[in-house]
Design a protein around this motif. Structure first.
Motif, PDB file in Angstrom:
ATOM      1  N   GLU A 447       0.827  -1.209   0.000  1.00 46.85           N
ATOM      2  CA  GLU A 447       0.000   0.000   0.000  1.00 46.85           C
ATOM      3  C   GLU A 447       0.861   1.259   0.000  1.00 46.85           C
ATOM      4  N   GLN A 448       2.142   1.102   0.381  1.00 49.66           N
ATOM      5  CA  GLN A 448       3.048   2.245   0.333  1.00 49.66           C
ATOM      6  C   GLN A 448       3.231   2.751  -1.092  1.00 49.66           C
ATOM      7  N   GLY A 449       2.802   1.944  -2.064  1.00 50.99           N
ATOM      8  CA  GLY A 449       2.809   2.387  -3.450  1.00 50.99           C
ATOM      9  C   GLY A 449       1.863   3.537  -3.708  1.00 50.99           C
ATOM     10  N   GLY A 450       1.085   3.939  -2.715  1.00 55.75           N
ATOM     11  CA  GLY A 450       0.214   5.099  -2.847  1.00 55.75           C
ATOM     12  C   GLY A 450       0.524   6.203  -1.862  1.00 55.75           C
ATOM     13  N   TYR A 451       1.665   6.087  -1.149  1.00 53.59           N
ATOM     14  CA  TYR A 451       1.992   7.075  -0.119  1.00 53.59           C
ATOM     15  C   TYR A 451       2.538   8.375  -0.686  1.00 53.59           C
ATOM     16  N   GLY A 452       3.015   8.346  -1.928  1.00 52.61           N
ATOM     17  CA  GLY A 452       3.478   9.585  -2.553  1.00 52.61           C
ATOM     18  C   GLY A 452       4.851  10.038  -2.136  1.00 52.61           C
ATOM     19  N   ILE A 453       5.642   9.173  -1.493  1.00 48.09           N
ATOM     20  CA  ILE A 453       6.988   9.551  -1.078  1.00 48.09           C
ATOM     21  C   ILE A 453       7.850   9.817  -2.315  1.00 48.09           C
ATOM     22  N   PHE A 454       8.655  10.839  -2.252  1.00 45.98           N
ATOM     23  CA  PHE A 454       9.576  11.253  -3.306  1.00 45.98           C
ATOM     24  C   PHE A 454       8.870  11.915  -4.491  1.00 45.98           C
ATOM     25  N   SER A 455       7.562  11.915  -4.504  1.00 44.05           N
ATOM     26  CA  SER A 455       6.878  12.476  -5.668  1.00 44.05           C
ATOM     27  C   SER A 455       6.848  13.996  -5.579  1.00 44.05           C
ATOM     28  N   ALA A 456       6.656  14.612  -6.724  1.00 39.31           N
ATOM     29  CA  ALA A 456       6.556  16.074  -6.758  1.00 39.31           C
ATOM     30  C   ALA A 456       5.231  16.510  -6.149  1.00 39.31           C
ATOM     31  N   GLU A 457       5.188  17.727  -5.665  1.00 37.27           N
ATOM     32  CA  GLU A 457       3.957  18.247  -5.085  1.00 37.27           C
ATOM     33  C   GLU A 457       2.887  18.360  -6.177  1.00 37.27           C
ATOM     34  N   VAL A 458       1.691  17.880  -5.850  1.00 40.74           N
ATOM     35  CA  VAL A 458       0.601  17.876  -6.817  1.00 40.74           C
ATOM     36  C   VAL A 458      -0.524  18.762  -6.300  1.00 40.74           C
ATOM     37  N   GLU A 459      -1.012  19.636  -7.139  1.00 38.76           N
ATOM     38  CA  GLU A 459      -2.131  20.488  -6.770  1.00 38.76           C
ATOM     39  C   GLU A 459      -3.433  19.856  -7.248  1.00 38.76           C
ATOM     40  N   ALA A 460      -4.453  19.931  -6.408  1.00 35.27           N
ATOM     41  CA  ALA A 460      -5.753  19.386  -6.786  1.00 35.27           C
ATOM     42  C   ALA A 460      -6.312  20.155  -7.979  1.00 35.27           C
ATOM     43  N   ASN A 461      -7.024  19.453  -8.849  1.00 35.12           N
ATOM     44  CA  ASN A 461      -7.641  20.098 -10.000  1.00 35.12           C
ATOM     45  C   ASN A 461      -8.870  19.299 -10.411  1.00 35.12           C
ATOM     46  N   GLU A 462      -9.615  19.785 -11.372  1.00 38.52           N
ATOM     47  CA  GLU A 462     -10.858  19.149 -11.800  1.00 38.52           C
ATOM     48  C   GLU A 462     -10.801  18.698 -13.256  1.00 38.52           C
ATOM     49  N   GLU A 463      -9.621  18.500 -13.771  1.00 41.86           N
ATOM     50  CA  GLU A 463      -9.468  18.122 -15.166  1.00 41.86           C
ATOM     51  C   GLU A 463      -9.715  16.626 -15.357  1.00 41.86           C
ATOM     52  N   ASP A 464     -10.770  16.258 -16.053  1.00 37.42           N
ATOM     53  CA  ASP A 464     -11.085  14.858 -16.303  1.00 37.42           C
ATOM     54  C   ASP A 464     -10.021  14.205 -17.172  1.00 37.42           C
ATOM     55  N   GLY A 465      -9.643  12.979 -16.804  1.00 42.01           N
ATOM     56  CA  GLY A 465      -8.722  12.205 -17.620  1.00 42.01           C
ATOM     57  C   GLY A 465      -7.283  12.655 -17.567  1.00 42.01           C
ATOM     58  N   LYS A 466      -6.943  13.523 -16.613  1.00 37.75           N
ATOM     59  CA  LYS A 466      -5.570  14.028 -16.537  1.00 37.75           C
ATOM     60  C   LYS A 466      -4.614  12.894 -16.164  1.00 37.75           C
ATOM     61  N   LYS A 467      -3.493  12.835 -16.828  1.00 32.24           N
ATOM     62  CA  LYS A 467      -2.509  11.783 -16.603  1.00 32.24           C
ATOM     63  C   LYS A 467      -1.326  12.352 -15.830  1.00 32.24           C
ATOM     64  N   TYR A 468      -0.834  11.566 -14.870  1.00 35.69           N
ATOM     65  CA  TYR A 468       0.291  11.995 -14.052  1.00 35.69           C
ATOM     66  C   TYR A 468       1.456  11.022 -14.232  1.00 35.69           C
ATOM     67  N   ALA A 469       2.642  11.554 -14.288  1.00 38.49           N
ATOM     68  CA  ALA A 469       3.832  10.714 -14.421  1.00 38.49           C
ATOM     69  C   ALA A 469       4.061   9.939 -13.127  1.00 38.49           C
ATOM     70  N   LYS A 470       4.516   8.695 -13.268  1.00 37.83           N
ATOM     71  CA  LYS A 470       4.814   7.855 -12.111  1.00 37.83           C
ATOM     72  C   LYS A 470       6.291   7.509 -12.180  1.00 37.83           C
ATOM     73  N   THR A 471       7.080   8.195 -11.360  1.00 42.80           N
ATOM     74  CA  THR A 471       8.529   8.034 -11.443  1.00 42.80           C
ATOM     75  C   THR A 471       9.115   7.232 -10.293  1.00 42.80           C
ATOM     76  N   SER A 472       8.302   6.841  -9.321  1.00 45.47           N
ATOM     77  CA  SER A 472       8.798   6.036  -8.211  1.00 45.47           C
ATOM     78  C   SER A 472       7.723   5.037  -7.811  1.00 45.47           C
ATOM     79  N   PRO A 473       8.094   3.975  -7.095  1.00 43.11           N
ATOM     80  CA  PRO A 473       7.092   2.983  -6.679  1.00 43.11           C
ATOM     81  C   PRO A 473       6.110   3.540  -5.664  1.00 43.11           C
ATOM     82  N   TYR A 474       6.406   4.694  -5.083  1.00 47.25           N
ATOM     83  CA  TYR A 474       5.574   5.231  -4.021  1.00 47.25           C
ATOM     84  C   TYR A 474       4.462   6.152  -4.531  1.00 47.25           C
ATOM     85  N   GLU A 475       4.298   6.236  -5.831  1.00 45.18           N
ATOM     86  CA  GLU A 475       3.197   7.022  -6.395  1.00 45.18           C
ATOM     87  C   GLU A 475       2.463   6.216  -7.465  1.00 45.18           C
ATOM     88  N   MET A 476       2.446   4.893  -7.294  1.00 49.40           N
ATOM     89  CA  MET A 476       1.835   4.025  -8.293  1.00 49.40           C
ATOM     90  C   MET A 476       0.331   3.863  -8.108  1.00 49.40           C
TER      91      MET A 476
END
Length: 681
Positions: A447-476
């Motif tokens: 479940e640590q794959g969703g903890y967001g460690i090491f990931s860049a700061e993300v701002e909330a938004n309302e854009e449907d279908g927006k894709k985010y880069a996954k560069t570490s196992p902690y943001e999968m």
């Protein structure tokens, strides 16, 4: 199954390593024998709260124990499993909390003293039987221990299970320290047998995982006789549908209430102190009572207010509440969790016409309705309300100073963890398909794959279908809720017509057995186009490496029939099944990609034993993996693996390997495009 068969051979028969491969082989048993809870009566020993509860059960003459591991409750089962080897009672890790509850309930029905233990969320899994069993009660003492988690240290919610004890109409006990936790666990069996009802024992993290001095008593030598009578004291006693029907059995449950209430009024776990002419009173429950005592002492008010400490909280001991409320203008309620007792007291005070103003967590409450209490929180709130001076004890300043010294960090997966290889393969396989893919998570180390460690700061938004880069196992992971929820949600997304990318779900081997089997059947029946990834590391790791049916060895190291997840999936009707090692990146990527391209439900079994367990069994010699600084160009690809054994020097722009934590798993070698990571032969 080669890896699993090797595990069985190593664990049960002893591992015969090749020359120079390992230094030694650790013992074959799972865990260590916990002698603390089996020490002689009369001794005072330092016990964790969970160990104290286990000792109380031993002192009460426990005969059957069944649990499912879940932090912060796991040590209860661990301690009793160890003790069972010497004390002769039965103890098991069940496949989930519902099964554990029913194993213990079945034992209590035939007269045994039985206990089940789980965390707050685990009770949700057992709720169906939990709510129904009280309609017929039990013959032998049946104690239900649930460890709540205020502040959600280890949990997805701050669920207060005392509400559910009241909902089920059964007695509820709540300790304020480790000694009382032991005493309550012991007494709960007697209360249960007197009322012929299960008794609920609610702990919290700060009781379960803190330690305190506990005076041990002599264990009960007598053991309940095991027998069965289908009409024991009631027609069709153990059949809620049998004559004279469910309603009559609910009436019988209601008739237990006066006797339960009388026990609450006289319970030694409730303490009252009244002061003539007092205008202020405090009612405090469980650990909240400890905080309240310290707060009143710090404010210099201990001898000026009425004080009622409740340990037997349901049914509410109304006579004691009368005694503390009489003549008051102000009443403060202190309890950890939701305002459960506060709501009871408010309703009772209104019914009886008391005019005291009640302060707690409701109606402009003085305490926050979330998180944990502590002595400082209670002292500050009470002092502000009562205009009492408090100069502080310096703890807040000390904590602030420590915070400035400590570097913030979050948890990470262990060096060489098979989940690192799994996430790396999943990430690469996803890149082979266009679109915004959804990876639904589950509960376990992964479940640590969703903890967001090491990931860049993300701002909330309302854009449907927006894709985010996954560069570490902690943001999968894109969704995480509870055990087993990932695959069900994936089915819903697929059936809703999600077409912007692939839909995947993930679960561990223990979670697969615990909560996903009906969902797999549902996916086959509905033909859901999803990919279900099962991360098989052979153990129930996150809660302390307990064995499960997939482990192939039992708690004592005995060989057990292998549970084959792939065969189970085939038996449930899954046609698309792939198996790959988490430590072979190319094979794992290919397997996942093929499964994602498959039309219909597909299962990928990603295998690799937990490195901590492997390290306990097989102690390796010097680490062979290192980085050739001449070949490393500082590309940071190895860092994206997320392994804590990989270091990066930003100034020198070079990677290196931590020789202490590295386990020579070989994953990082498969990541380096320059082939700068070398494993010596």
């Amino acid at each position: 199954m080669a890896g699993r068969n090797l595990l069985r051979d190593q664990w049960v028969q002893g591992y015969a390593p090749a020359p120079g491969e390992v230094e030694s082989v650790e013992g074959k048993g799972v865990g260590k024998v916990s002698s603390a809870i089996l020490q002689a009566a009369g001794k005072t020993v330092l016990l964790m709260g969970n160990e104290a509860i286990a000792r109380g059960a031993v002192e009460a003459g426990l005969q059957v124990m069944a649990a499912y591991p879940g932090t912060p409750s796991s040590e209860i089962g661990e301690a009793l499993l160890d003790a069972s080897r010497e004390s002769g009672f039965y103890c098991e890790w069940s496949t989930n909390e519902k099964v554990a509850f029913e194993v213990a309930a079945g034992a209590a029905i035939v007269g045994a003293r039985a206990m089940t233990a789980m965390k707050n969320a685990g009770l949700n899994v057992a709720m169906d039987t939990f709510m129904t069993l009280p309609y017929g009660g039990c013959k032998g003492g049946f104690v239900i221990v649930v460890a709540d988690d205020p502040d959600a240290h280890y949990s997805s919610t701050e669920q207060d299970t005392r509400l559910l004890a009241a909902y089920a109409e059964i007695p509820c006990l709540e300790p304020d320290c480790q000694q009382e936790a032991k005493e309550m666990a012991r007494a709960a069996f007697d209360i249960s047998e007197q009322l012929e009802l299960p008794v609920f024992l609610r702990s919290v993290s700060r009781i379960s995982h803190a330690s305190g001095d506990v005076l041990l008593q002599k264990p009960r030598e007598q053991r309940n006789r095991i027998a069965f009578n289908k009409h024991y004291k009631l027609p069709s006693r153990w059949n809620v549908y049998g004559p004279p029907g469910t309603l009559s059995k609910h009436i019988w449950l209601k008739e237990r209430y006066p006797e339960a209430k009388a026990l609450a009024e006289e319970s030694v776990f409730n303490e009252i102190r009244t002061v003539p002419g007092a205008k202020v009173g405090v009612i405090a429950c469980g650990l909240g009572a400890s905080y309240a005592r310290e707060a009143l002492a710090g404010l210099g008010l201990a001898d000026q207010v009425n004080f009622l400490k409740l340990g037997f909280i349901n049914p509410l001991p109304e006579k004691l509440v009368d005694s503390v409320l009489a003549g008051l203008e102000t009443l403060i309620l202190v309890e950890e969790g939701d305002p459960v007792v506060e709501n009871m007291v408010r309703a009772y005070a209104a019914e009886k016409g008391y005019t005291a103003r009640i302060y707690g967590k409701r109606y402009g409450g003085i305490f926050p309705s979330y998180g944990e209490l502590n002595t400082d929180v209670v002292t500050e709130a009470a002092g502000r309300l009562l205009a009492a001076a408090w100069s502080g004890d310096g703890k807040a300043e000390t904590r602030d100073a420590i915070r400035r010294l400590v570097i913030p960090r979050s948890s990470t997966l262990c060096a060489g963890c098979s989940h690192l290889g799994a996430y790396a393969a999943i990430r690469e396989a996803m890149r082979k398909f266009p679109g915004t893919h959804i990876l639904n998570g589950d509960i376990g180390c992964y479940e640590q794959g969703g903890y967001g460690i090491f990931s860049a700061e993300v701002e909330a938004n309302e854009e449907d279908g927006k894709k985010y880069a996954k560069t570490s196992p902690y943001e999968m992971l894109d969704t995480i809720y509870v055990m087993g929820s990932g695959i069900g949600m994936a089915m819903g997304q697929a059936k809703a017509g999600y077409s912007l990318g692939k839909v995947l779900a993930i679960a561990g081997d223990s979670t697969f057995i615990h909560a996903t089997l009906p969902s797999v059947v549902n996916a086959v029946h509905d033909g859901a186009d999803i990919t279900f990834l099962v991360l098989d590391n052979y153990w129930t790791c996150m809660t302390g490496h307990q064995p499960n049916p997939n482990t192939v060895c039992g708690p004592d190291g005995q060989a057990l029939p292998g549970f084959d997840i792939a065969d189970v999936c085939r038996a449930l009707g899954v046609k698309g099944i792939w198996t790959a090692s988490c430590y072979d990146r190319a094979v794992a990527v290919a397997a996942i990609a093929e499964a994602m391209a498959y039309q219909g439900p597909a299962v990928v079994l990603l295998t690799g034993e937990c490195q901590l367990q492997l390290g306990r069994r097989v102690k390796r010699r010097a680490v062979k993996t290192h980085v050739d600084p001449r070949a490393c160009n500082g590309c940071k690809r190895c860092i994206q693996l997320g392994c804590p054994a990989i270091r990066y020097d930003a100034a020198a722009k070079l990677s290196s390997i931590d020789m202490i934590s590295c386990v020579d798993c070989g994953l990082c070698r498969q990541f380096c495009p320059q082939e700068a990571i070398i494993m010596e032969e």
